[in-house]
Design a protein around this motif. Structure first.
Motif, short mmCIF file in Angstrom:
data_model
loop_
_atom_site.label_atom_id
_atom_site.label_comp_id
_atom_site.label_asym_id
_atom_site.label_seq_id
_atom_site.Cartn_x
_atom_site.Cartn_y
_atom_site.Cartn_z
N TYR A 138 0.85 -1.20 0.00
CA TYR A 138 0.00 0.00 0.00
C TYR A 138 0.88 1.25 0.00
CZ TYR A 138 -2.69 3.91 1.60
OH TYR A 138 -3.22 5.17 1.69
N GLU A 139 0.56 2.19 -0.86
CA GLU A 139 1.41 3.38 -1.06
C GLU A 139 0.71 4.68 -0.65
OE1 GLU A 139 2.54 4.00 -5.17
OE2 GLU A 139 4.11 5.42 -4.60
N PRO A 140 1.16 5.34 0.41
CA PRO A 140 0.68 6.70 0.68
C PRO A 140 1.11 7.62 -0.48
CG PRO A 140 1.82 5.80 2.61
CD PRO A 140 2.11 4.88 1.45
N ALA B 95 13.29 2.43 -9.15
CA ALA B 95 13.29 3.75 -9.80
C ALA B 95 11.95 4.01 -10.47
CB ALA B 95 14.41 3.82 -10.83
N GLU B 96 11.10 4.80 -9.80
CA GLU B 96 9.86 5.26 -10.41
C GLU B 96 10.06 6.76 -10.63
OE1 GLU B 96 5.29 4.41 -9.47
OE2 GLU B 96 6.07 6.17 -8.41
N ALA B 97 10.58 7.09 -11.80
CA ALA B 97 11.01 8.45 -12.09
C ALA B 97 10.71 8.77 -13.55
CB ALA B 97 12.51 8.58 -11.84
N ILE C 125 10.33 0.62 -1.82
CA ILE C 125 10.69 2.05 -1.93
C ILE C 125 10.62 2.46 -3.40
CG2 ILE C 125 12.50 3.77 -1.57
CD1 ILE C 125 12.06 2.66 1.09
N HIS C 126 9.98 3.59 -3.67
CA HIS C 126 10.13 4.23 -4.98
C HIS C 126 11.28 5.22 -4.86
CE1 HIS C 126 6.00 2.94 -6.78
NE2 HIS C 126 6.99 2.10 -7.05
N PHE C 127 12.34 4.89 -5.56
CA PHE C 127 13.64 5.57 -5.45
C PHE C 127 13.67 6.66 -6.52
CE2 PHE C 127 18.37 5.11 -6.53
CZ PHE C 127 18.81 5.78 -5.39
N ASN D 65 12.31 16.20 -7.52
CA ASN D 65 11.55 16.67 -8.68
C ASN D 65 10.99 15.52 -9.52
OD1 ASN D 65 14.00 15.77 -9.48
ND2 ASN D 65 14.67 17.65 -10.50
N ARG D 66 11.00 14.35 -8.97
CA ARG D 66 10.52 13.12 -9.61
C ARG D 66 11.39 12.68 -10.78
NH1 ARG D 66 4.13 11.19 -9.66
NH2 ARG D 66 4.69 9.47 -8.30
N ARG D 67 12.59 13.24 -10.84
CA ARG D 67 13.54 12.74 -11.83
C ARG D 67 14.43 11.68 -11.15
NH1 ARG D 67 15.95 17.58 -15.42
NH2 ARG D 67 17.01 15.72 -16.25
N ALA E 56 7.18 3.34 0.47
CA ALA E 56 7.65 4.70 0.72
C ALA E 56 8.17 5.27 -0.59
CB ALA E 56 8.74 4.68 1.78
N ASP E 57 7.40 6.19 -1.18
CA ASP E 57 7.81 6.83 -2.44
C ASP E 57 8.49 8.15 -2.07
OD1 ASP E 57 7.74 8.61 -4.69
OD2 ASP E 57 6.26 7.32 -5.67
N LEU E 58 9.78 8.24 -2.37
CA LEU E 58 10.58 9.38 -1.90
C LEU E 58 10.12 10.70 -2.51
CD1 LEU E 58 14.10 7.69 -1.88
CD2 LEU E 58 12.48 7.89 0.01
N PHE E 59 9.42 10.64 -3.65
CA PHE E 59 8.86 11.86 -4.24
C PHE E 59 7.68 12.36 -3.40
CE2 PHE E 59 5.32 13.50 -6.87
CZ PHE E 59 5.85 14.73 -7.22
N HIS E 60 6.74 11.48 -3.10
CA HIS E 60 5.60 11.89 -2.26
C HIS E 60 6.10 12.33 -0.89
CE1 HIS E 60 2.88 10.49 -5.31
NE2 HIS E 60 3.27 9.25 -5.21
N MET E 61 7.09 11.62 -0.35
CA MET E 61 7.61 11.94 0.98
C MET E 61 8.29 13.31 1.00
SD MET E 61 9.06 8.27 2.28
CE MET E 61 9.28 8.78 3.99
MN MN Z 1 5.13 5.74 -6.39
#
Ligand code: MN
Ligand code: LER
Length: 272
Positions: free
Chosen positions: A154-156, A248-250, A213-215, A219-221, A187-192
């Motif tokens: 589950y992703e916040p 890497a979700e970028a 983790i979404h690394f 700036n989502r790059r 834990a998506d580091l962009f949302h965080m």
């Molecule tokens: Mn994500």
């Protein structure tokens, strides 16, 4: 186990312009991922039947790659489904869509991810009702994943995408209300970067609840193309003995190959 590298591949036309490194060509993208030294891929498919399981198995085995996770967001971007819609039939359709992705991913020992399928309140459903529906769906889906020996993820998301849970702490609070204990947090580091007052502290606080983790940078790059300081983040992950993927979700900026290369170089600098 240890922290492993992963890169996203989107096969969803409707998601074009979204934060995925590779696009469209599953076989070619797996080859490139392996060429750069990634351990795994995360696939964002239009549906569970979009990718032939036997072909994917051959592809992964041939390249020596793992399947880390499979996204369910096409249920939203393609079919406008989410798990807390006002109509019971629509909720069932959304739940069935996610179940089919769990069944697909499960064959590979991979988890399905609930991101945009959590929806947001409004459109005839107040917040409490929305949460009630979602908690019910997460319970069913977490237990559905159990047969494959994998958790549901589950992703916040940040406040512009959902009002369900925007932080790791809110994610923990939500999961505490779900009957199934077979659900971990993404834990998506962009949302965080948008929502947390301290990303490293939030990860440390999340502890064993964090399973993926979404690394990605501020700036989502690709990691290293923004202003996030990854050193304390990785220290926090080591502190909690995180042994999952940095996936890497970028954005594919300036292009897929450069984003992938930047990611793996940053991964190697950070993870010894
Ligand atoms: Mn994500
Ligand atoms: C959406 O912003 C996102 O981060 C994805 O991983 C989930 O749909």
């Amino acid at each position: 186990m240890s922290i492993r590298s992963c890169v996203t591949i989107s096969l969803v036309n409707e998601a074009r312009g979204g934060p995925f490194v590779y696009w469209d060509d599953l076989a070619g993208s797996c080859k490139k991922a392996k060429g750069l030294g990634f351990d795994a891929v995360e696939i964002f498919p239009p549906g569970a039947d979009a990718v032939d399981s036997a072909e994917l198995r051959k592809l992964l085995d041939g390249e020596g790659l793992a399947l880390a996770a499979v996204g369910t967001g096409a249920g939203w971007v393609k079919h406008k489904l989410q798990l807390a819609l006002p109509d019971a039939n629509d909720r069932q359709k959304a739940c069935d869509f996610v179940k089919s992705i769990i069944d697909f991913a499960g064959q590979f020992g991979a988890s399905a991810i609930i991101g945009s399928m959590q929806g947001r309140s409004g459109n005839g459903v107040d917040k409490a009702t929305h949460l009630g529906y979602l908690i019910e769906a997460l319970d069913t889906l977490g237990e559905h994943a159990r047969q494959y020996g994998v958790p549901l993820i589950y992703e916040p998301l940040n406040r512009y995408e959902t009002d369900v849970a925007n932080t790791v702490a809110a994610g923990v609070e939500l999961l505490d209300r779900v009957g199934s204990k077979n659900i971990v947090l993404l834990a998506d580091l962009f949302h965080m970067n948008i929502e947390e007052s301290n990303v490293a502290a939030a990860l440390a606080q999340g502890g064993a609840r964090i399973g993926h983790i979404h690394f990605v940078d501020s700036n989502r790059r690709a990691a290293g193309f923004g202003h996030t300081d990854f050193v304390p983040i990785v220290e926090a992950l080591q502190q909690i003995n995180y042994d999952g993927y940095l996936s890497a979700e970028a954005f594919a900026l300036p292009n897929s190959d450069a984003a992938a290369k930047q990611t793996i170089e940053m991964f190697r600098q950070l993870i010894k």
